[in-house]
Design a protein around this motif. Structure first.
Motif, PDB file in Angstrom:
ATOM      1  N   LYS A  43       0.812  -1.215   0.000  1.00 62.43           N
ATOM      2  CA  LYS A  43       0.000   0.000   0.000  1.00 62.43           C
ATOM      3  C   LYS A  43       0.849   1.271   0.000  1.00 62.43           C
ATOM      4  N   VAL A  44       2.172   1.126   0.131  1.00 63.73           N
ATOM      5  CA  VAL A  44       3.043   2.290   0.316  1.00 63.73           C
ATOM      6  C   VAL A  44       3.773   2.612  -0.977  1.00 63.73           C
ATOM      7  N   LEU A  45       3.641   3.859  -1.428  1.00 62.46           N
ATOM      8  CA  LEU A  45       4.361   4.321  -2.610  1.00 62.46           C
ATOM      9  C   LEU A  45       5.751   4.815  -2.245  1.00 62.46           C
ATOM     10  N   GLU A  46       5.846   5.607  -1.184  1.00 60.83           N
ATOM     11  CA  GLU A  46       7.132   6.171  -0.764  1.00 60.83           C
ATOM     12  C   GLU A  46       6.961   6.821   0.605  1.00 60.83           C
ATOM     13  N   VAL A  47       8.080   7.228   1.181  1.00 60.56           N
ATOM     14  CA  VAL A  47       8.084   7.979   2.431  1.00 60.56           C
ATOM     15  C   VAL A  47       8.817   9.287   2.166  1.00 60.56           C
ATOM     16  N   VAL A  48       8.184  10.414   2.513  1.00 58.45           N
ATOM     17  CA  VAL A  48       8.775  11.728   2.277  1.00 58.45           C
ATOM     18  C   VAL A  48       8.815  12.501   3.589  1.00 58.45           C
ATOM     19  N   GLU A  49       9.668  13.508   3.629  1.00 52.08           N
ATOM     20  CA  GLU A  49       9.756  14.345   4.822  1.00 52.08           C
ATOM     21  C   GLU A  49       8.649  15.386   4.813  1.00 52.08           C
ATOM     22  N   ALA A  50       8.016  15.566   5.963  1.00 52.77           N
ATOM     23  CA  ALA A  50       6.935  16.542   6.071  1.00 52.77           C
ATOM     24  C   ALA A  50       7.490  17.958   5.958  1.00 52.77           C
ATOM     25  N   PRO A  51       6.815  18.834   5.215  1.00 52.98           N
ATOM     26  CA  PRO A  51       7.271  20.220   5.141  1.00 52.98           C
ATOM     27  C   PRO A  51       7.025  20.945   6.460  1.00 52.98           C
ATOM     28  N   GLU A  52       7.792  21.994   6.691  1.00 53.67           N
ATOM     29  CA  GLU A  52       7.604  22.780   7.907  1.00 53.67           C
ATOM     30  C   GLU A  52       6.275  23.534   7.842  1.00 53.67           C
ATOM     31  N   GLY A  53       5.684  23.729   9.007  1.00 50.41           N
ATOM     32  CA  GLY A  53       4.470  24.528   9.086  1.00 50.41           C
ATOM     33  C   GLY A  53       3.196  23.778   8.755  1.00 50.41           C
ATOM     34  N   LEU A  54       3.278  22.452   8.619  1.00 47.86           N
ATOM     35  CA  LEU A  54       2.083  21.678   8.316  1.00 47.86           C
ATOM     36  C   LEU A  54       1.185  21.663   9.547  1.00 47.86           C
ATOM     37  N   ALA A  55      -0.045  22.146   9.400  1.00 54.29           N
ATOM     38  CA  ALA A  55      -0.939  22.267  10.550  1.00 54.29           C
ATOM     39  C   ALA A  55      -2.387  22.124  10.089  1.00 54.29           C
ATOM     40  N   PRO A  56      -3.270  21.672  10.984  1.00 53.05           N
ATOM     41  CA  PRO A  56      -4.675  21.518  10.604  1.00 53.05           C
ATOM     42  C   PRO A  56      -5.335  22.862  10.333  1.00 53.05           C
ATOM     43  N   SER A  57      -6.305  22.843   9.452  1.00 52.23           N
ATOM     44  CA  SER A  57      -7.060  24.052   9.142  1.00 52.23           C
ATOM     45  C   SER A  57      -8.344  24.056   9.960  1.00 52.23           C
ATOM     46  N   ALA A  59     -11.047  25.040   9.093  1.00 47.65           N
ATOM     47  CA  ALA A  59     -12.160  24.754   8.189  1.00 47.65           C
ATOM     48  C   ALA A  59     -12.202  23.290   7.749  1.00 47.65           C
ATOM     49  N   ALA A  60     -11.241  22.488   8.190  1.00 48.53           N
ATOM     50  CA  ALA A  60     -11.174  21.093   7.759  1.00 48.53           C
ATOM     51  C   ALA A  60     -12.382  20.323   8.270  1.00 48.53           C
ATOM     52  N   GLY A  61     -12.850  19.368   7.466  1.00 49.81           N
ATOM     53  CA  GLY A  61     -14.009  18.577   7.842  1.00 49.81           C
ATOM     54  C   GLY A  61     -13.718  17.579   8.944  1.00 49.81           C
ATOM     55  N   HIS A  62     -12.441  17.267   9.168  1.00 49.59           N
ATOM     56  CA  HIS A  62     -12.054  16.321  10.222  1.00 49.59           C
ATOM     57  C   HIS A  62     -10.789  16.861  10.881  1.00 49.59           C
ATOM     58  N   PRO A  63     -10.659  16.816  12.209  1.00 54.68           N
ATOM     59  CA  PRO A  63      -9.488  17.405  12.885  1.00 54.68           C
ATOM     60  C   PRO A  63      -8.157  16.783  12.497  1.00 54.68           C
ATOM     61  N   SER A  64      -8.148  15.572  11.956  1.00 54.54           N
ATOM     62  CA  SER A  64      -6.891  14.935  11.572  1.00 54.54           C
ATOM     63  C   SER A  64      -6.404  15.380  10.192  1.00 54.54           C
ATOM     64  N   PHE A  65      -7.228  16.087   9.441  1.00 55.57           N
ATOM     65  CA  PHE A  65      -6.854  16.478   8.078  1.00 55.57           C
ATOM     66  C   PHE A  65      -5.957  17.717   8.123  1.00 55.57           C
ATOM     67  N   LEU A  66      -4.760  17.589   7.550  1.00 63.99           N
ATOM     68  CA  LEU A  66      -3.774  18.672   7.590  1.00 63.99           C
ATOM     69  C   LEU A  66      -3.704  19.458   6.284  1.00 63.99           C
ATOM     70  N   GLY A  67      -4.645  19.261   5.409  1.00 65.84           N
ATOM     71  CA  GLY A  67      -4.597  19.945   4.121  1.00 65.84           C
ATOM     72  C   GLY A  67      -3.840  19.113   3.093  1.00 65.84           C
ATOM     73  N   ALA A  68      -3.389  19.769   2.040  1.00 63.60           N
ATOM     74  CA  ALA A  68      -2.706  19.068   0.948  1.00 63.60           C
ATOM     75  C   ALA A  68      -1.375  19.751   0.655  1.00 63.60           C
ATOM     76  N   ILE A  69      -0.410  18.947   0.204  1.00 64.33           N
ATOM     77  CA  ILE A  69       0.908  19.466  -0.141  1.00 64.33           C
ATOM     78  C   ILE A  69       1.257  19.031  -1.564  1.00 64.33           C
ATOM     79  N   PRO A  70       2.075  19.803  -2.282  1.00 61.14           N
ATOM     80  CA  PRO A  70       2.502  19.377  -3.618  1.00 61.14           C
ATOM     81  C   PRO A  70       3.534  18.263  -3.523  1.00 61.14           C
ATOM     82  N   LEU A  71       3.376  17.257  -4.363  1.00 65.38           N
ATOM     83  CA  LEU A  71       4.341  16.155  -4.433  1.00 65.38           C
ATOM     84  C   LEU A  71       4.502  15.808  -5.906  1.00 65.38           C
ATOM     85  N   ARG A  72       5.525  16.427  -6.528  1.00 62.87           N
ATOM     86  CA  ARG A  72       5.743  16.267  -7.970  1.00 62.87           C
ATOM     87  C   ARG A  72       4.471  16.638  -8.740  1.00 62.87           C
ATOM     88  N   ASP A  73       3.841  15.684  -9.423  1.00 60.14           N
ATOM     89  CA  ASP A  73       2.658  16.020 -10.202  1.00 60.14           C
ATOM     90  C   ASP A  73       1.366  15.782  -9.438  1.00 60.14           C
TER      91      ASP A  73
END
Length: 315
Positions: A43-57, A59-73
């Motif tokens: 089920k795992v494609l890869e492991v990447v380092e989390a960018p700085e400043g990642l935090a929940p919004s 307005a998020a529909g669930h408290p665990s959702f941290l938004g979205a980050i760009p990953l190549r395409d």
């Protein structure tokens, strides 16, 4: 104790899997408490380092959702696994995101750290105890002894279901009803999935027997086979189809299917695999063990249609 040799590609139907082990550090009054978990490497494609400043919004529909980050395409949605598990995570530097693909969805899960990959046999995976099975609506699918410490195998599909309502109960009106009564044996280690499958197949005019894993399914089939042999009849006179998950403690769906198709008395029984692991890149695994069809979770309504089609085509 689990073996950790990953130098040989896993063959399908050998009841083996590879687990990527990771951990979440929970903040407690007595200091960080480390919890070990695992997920199937498939089920795992890869492991990447989390960018700085990642935090929940807010307005998020669930408290665990941290938004979205760009990953190549890709624009990668990220879930804080600690929050979803009901923990307060102890922040660490260079925290990783495990990028997964299942249910035809790519998702990132933020964790505290990743340790290593273990190669294990499904017989080493113990079903969760009654207490653990009731945690977070059965989010634990099994426990595994990894070199002297225990890791919990997580049902990440359940996390996605809370975020996008994937496993919402379907309208029974959309489930096709068979013109005659059929009999299905259903194997799945998820309590919620078993309940929904029973509901859908009963709506489709099936007599349904559900079991918790592949080993229970095999034992039920051996019993049916014995009755068929004693009475000089075909197994399909007693059972019309097996519907099986792939990832299950003790005996996985691929190995179960291989056993059935290699057995002279059981081989005519149609087998339909129903799993989040079924994708374009992994479909060859089900074909290798001669599954009659493969349906990806969470296509519950499609599953009943496909099962009926397989039964009719075999007749």
């Amino acid at each position: 104790m689990a073996a950790t040799d990953t130098g040989i590609l896993l063959e399908t139907g050998t009841n083996e899997l590879e687990i990527i082990e990771f951990f979440v550090d929970e903040r407690t009054p007595d200091g960080p408490l480390r919890h070990h978990f695992g997920v199937n490497v498939a089920k795992v494609l890869e492991v990447v380092e989390a960018p700085e400043g990642l935090a929940p919004s807010p307005a998020a529909g669930h408290p665990s959702f941290l938004g979205a980050i760009p990953l190549r395409d890709l624009i990668l949605p990220v879930v804080d696994l600690a929050v979803w598990l009901g923990m307060e995570r102890q922040p660490n530097r260079n925290e990783p995101i495990i990028v997964t693909e299942f249910n035809n969805t790519i998702t990132g899960f933020l964790v505290s750290g990743v340790t290593m990959i273990h190669r294990v046999n499904w017989t080493a995976v113990e079903p969760p105890s009654h207490f653990v099975a009731n945690m977070r609506e059965n989010c634990i699918t099994g426990t595994l002894d990894l070199d002297g410490h225990f890791a919990l195998l997580l049902d990440l599909e359940l996390a996605l279901s809370e975020l996008d309502k994937t496993y919402a109960v379907h309208d029974p009106a959309v489930i096709p009803k068979a013109e005659e009564r059929f009999r299905a044996l259903v194997a799945d280690d998820s309590t919620s999935v078993r309940q929904l499958l029973r509901q859908n197949f009963e709506t489709a005019n099936f007599e349904v027997r559900v079991v918790n894993d592949g080993q229970e399914a095999w034992e039920a089939l051996v019993e049916i086979r014995g009755q068929a042999v004693r009475e000089g009849r075909s197994v399909t006179d007693y059972l019309d189809v097996l519907v099986s998950d792939v990832e299950m403690p003790r005996l996985d769906g691929y190995t179960l299917t291989r056993r059935i198709k290699e057995d002279k008395d059981l081989s005519r029984l149609p087998v339909v695999l129903f799993s989040s692991l079924i994708s374009k890149g992994l479909r060859h695994k089900g074909e290798a063990v001669k599954a009659d069809d493969q349906v990806t979770k969470p296509e519950f309504a499609t599953l009943t249609e496909r099962v009926l089609a397989v039964i009719r085509s075999r007749r």
